[in-house]
Motif scaffolding. Structure first.
Motif, PDB file in Angstrom:
ATOM      1  N   PHE A  31       0.846  -1.190   0.000  1.00  0.00           N
ATOM      2  CA  PHE A  31       0.000   0.000   0.000  1.00  0.00           C
ATOM      3  C   PHE A  31       0.886   1.247   0.000  1.00  0.00           C
ATOM      4  CE2 PHE A  31      -3.843  -2.227   0.339  1.00  0.00           C
ATOM      5  CZ  PHE A  31      -3.727  -3.222   1.304  1.00  0.00           C
ATOM      6  N   MET A  34      -1.585   3.853   4.829  1.00  0.00           N
ATOM      7  CA  MET A  34      -2.526   3.162   5.697  1.00  0.00           C
ATOM      8  C   MET A  34      -2.842   4.078   6.862  1.00  0.00           C
ATOM      9  SD  MET A  34      -0.918  -0.699   5.774  1.00  0.00           S
ATOM     10  CE  MET A  34      -2.453  -1.471   6.300  1.00  0.00           C
ATOM     11  N   ALA A 100      -6.745   1.890   3.758  1.00  0.00           N
ATOM     12  CA  ALA A 100      -5.492   1.648   3.035  1.00  0.00           C
ATOM     13  C   ALA A 100      -5.694   2.068   1.587  1.00  0.00           C
ATOM     14  CB  ALA A 100      -5.091   0.179   3.096  1.00  0.00           C
TER      15      ALA A 100
END
Length: 118
Positions: A31, A34, A100
């Motif tokens: 990602f 987050m 996320a």
């Protein structure tokens, strides 16, 4: 399909602590960010804390009301994010959501309720 699942909410007295966890699954890569958001009854969802992710380095940012009391962290290997909440106040009562994002895609958990009350 990416899924986020929060845990760790509950009822705590003012001044107490809780640790929220967010487990992710279904992601094929890392990602870009987050974080944690919250929504109190009758209010809009607001950011609490978030991480900007660059490789294994995480840059943390906090909303002013939680600075010095909350700490966001991440388990890079497991792609989990945590929120350590200390010195909780009644105004921290809310549903807390994990978030996320990867590129243009944003993902949300279903939330976990935190109630701060004596």
């Amino acid at each position: 399909q990416v899924q986020l699942v929060e845990s760790g909410g509950g009822l705590v007295e003012p001044g107490g602590s809780l640790r929220l966890s967010c487990a992710t699954s279904g992601s094929r890569g890392s990602f870009n960010g987050m974080g944690w958001y919250r929504q109190a009854p009758g209010k809009q969802r607001e950011v609490v804390a978030f991480l900007t992710i660059s490789g294994t380095t995480n840059y943390a940012n906090y909303a002013d009301p939680v600075k010095g009391r909350f700490t966001i962290s991440r388990d890079n290997a497991k792609n989990m994010v945590f929120l350590q909440m200390n010195n909780l106040k009644p105004e921290d009562t809310a549903v807390y959501y994990c978030n996320a994002h990867a590129g243009i895609y944003f993902y949300w958990g279903k939330g976990t309720l935190v109630t701060v009350s004596s």
